[in-house]
Design a protein around this motif. Structure first.
Motif, PDB file in Angstrom:
ATOM      1  N   ALA A   6       0.864  -1.139  -0.122  1.00  0.00           N
ATOM      2  CA  ALA A   6       0.053   0.081  -0.108  1.00  0.00           C
ATOM      3  C   ALA A   6       0.861   1.253  -0.014  1.00  0.00           C
ATOM      4  O   ALA A   6       1.846   1.433   0.570  1.00  0.00           O
ATOM      5  CB  ALA A   6      -1.145  -0.033   1.008  1.00  0.00           C
ATOM      6  N   ASP A   7       0.292   2.193  -0.618  1.00  0.00           N
ATOM      7  CA  ASP A   7       1.187   3.399  -0.807  1.00  0.00           C
ATOM      8  C   ASP A   7       0.900   4.268   0.723  1.00  0.00           C
ATOM      9  O   ASP A   7      -0.203   4.163   1.232  1.00  0.00           O
ATOM     10  CB  ASP A   7       0.534   4.304  -1.611  1.00  0.00           C
ATOM     11  CG  ASP A   7       0.779   3.794  -3.020  1.00  0.00           C
ATOM     12  OD1 ASP A   7       1.896   3.232  -3.451  1.00  0.00           O
ATOM     13  OD2 ASP A   7      -0.132   4.241  -4.105  1.00  0.00           O
ATOM     14  N   ILE A   8       2.015   4.852   1.154  1.00  0.00           N
ATOM     15  CA  ILE A   8       1.865   5.665   2.289  1.00  0.00           C
ATOM     16  C   ILE A   8       1.336   6.884   2.179  1.00  0.00           C
ATOM     17  O   ILE A   8       1.605   7.685   1.230  1.00  0.00           O
ATOM     18  CB  ILE A   8       3.479   6.006   2.795  1.00  0.00           C
ATOM     19  CG1 ILE A   8       4.057   4.518   3.131  1.00  0.00           C
ATOM     20  CG2 ILE A   8       3.503   6.860   4.162  1.00  0.00           C
ATOM     21  CD1 ILE A   8       5.636   4.607   3.529  1.00  0.00           C
ATOM     22  N   ILE A   9       0.307   7.109   2.900  1.00  0.00           N
ATOM     23  CA  ILE A   9      -0.575   8.338   2.726  1.00  0.00           C
ATOM     24  C   ILE A   9       0.038   9.432   3.860  1.00  0.00           C
ATOM     25  O   ILE A   9      -0.042   9.080   4.957  1.00  0.00           O
ATOM     26  CB  ILE A   9      -1.717   8.162   2.900  1.00  0.00           C
ATOM     27  CG1 ILE A   9      -2.308   7.079   1.836  1.00  0.00           C
ATOM     28  CG2 ILE A   9      -2.795   9.366   2.824  1.00  0.00           C
ATOM     29  CD1 ILE A   9      -3.783   6.608   2.298  1.00  0.00           C
ATOM     30  N   PRO A  10       0.634  10.592   3.486  1.00  0.00           N
ATOM     31  CA  PRO A  10       0.903  11.713   4.359  1.00  0.00           C
ATOM     32  C   PRO A  10      -0.437  12.242   5.143  1.00  0.00           C
ATOM     33  O   PRO A  10      -1.540  12.392   4.350  1.00  0.00           O
ATOM     34  CB  PRO A  10       1.593  12.700   3.509  1.00  0.00           C
ATOM     35  CG  PRO A  10       1.055  12.159   2.116  1.00  0.00           C
ATOM     36  CD  PRO A  10       0.759  11.039   2.110  1.00  0.00           C
ATOM     37  N   ARG A  11      -0.133  12.507   6.427  1.00  0.00           N
ATOM     38  CA  ARG A  11      -1.299  12.794   7.199  1.00  0.00           C
ATOM     39  C   ARG A  11      -0.766  14.225   7.849  1.00  0.00           C
ATOM     40  O   ARG A  11       0.417  14.148   8.406  1.00  0.00           O
ATOM     41  CB  ARG A  11      -1.681  11.950   8.214  1.00  0.00           C
ATOM     42  CG  ARG A  11      -2.382  10.788   7.931  1.00  0.00           C
ATOM     43  CD  ARG A  11      -2.906  10.062   9.153  1.00  0.00           C
ATOM     44  NE  ARG A  11      -2.827  10.583  10.274  1.00  0.00           N
ATOM     45  CZ  ARG A  11      -3.314  10.105  11.371  1.00  0.00           C
ATOM     46  NH1 ARG A  11      -3.744   8.853  11.523  1.00  0.00           N
ATOM     47  NH2 ARG A  11      -3.520  10.742  12.752  1.00  0.00           N
TER      48      ARG A  11
END
Length: 122
Positions: A6-11
């Motif tokens: 899964a792609d890392i989603i920046p928060r």
């Protein structure tokens, strides 16, 4: 294989209010520590710098002597220690602690010569 990762989603930070409170709390804690530090070492534990004179009232209260001798009764350091403090106070105020005893140690116990009250009437 790269399809399974899964792609890392920046928060962004979870709460800007929480971050602001953390920063303000840290600054307030630093300010509180500095105020207490200034009070403690400026008022209660003053040190005499080179070329400065010790305040005359503090001549008997050197911090090092108090710590070494474990002095707890600072009143006795200033005014001497009497074994009977009540008798000392009575002697200084020229009164007696006995009920009904109007003559103090010096014989003047009461008010020291007042004026008679005027007569009540005709």
């Amino acid at each position: 294989m790269s399809d399974d990762v899964a792609d890392i989603i920046p928060r962004p930070p979870s709460s800007p209010i929480g971050s602001t409170m953390l920063i303000v709390n840290t600054l307030a804690m630093i300010l509180a520590i500095s105020v207490i530090w200034a009070e403690l070492f400026g008022e209660y534990l003053p040190t005499v710098g080179p070329g400065q004179q010790l305040h005359p009232e503090m001549s008997k209260h050197a911090s090092r002597q108090i710590a070494e001798k474990h002095v707890r009764d600072h009143y006795a350091v200033d005014f001497g220690s009497d074994s009977d403090i009540l008798a000392s106070v009575e002697r200084d105020l020229q009164v007696s602690s006995k009920i009904g005893d109007l003559s103090g140690p010096s014989g003047g116990g009461g008010g020291g010569g007042g004026v008679e009250a005027p007569d009540g009437g005709d």
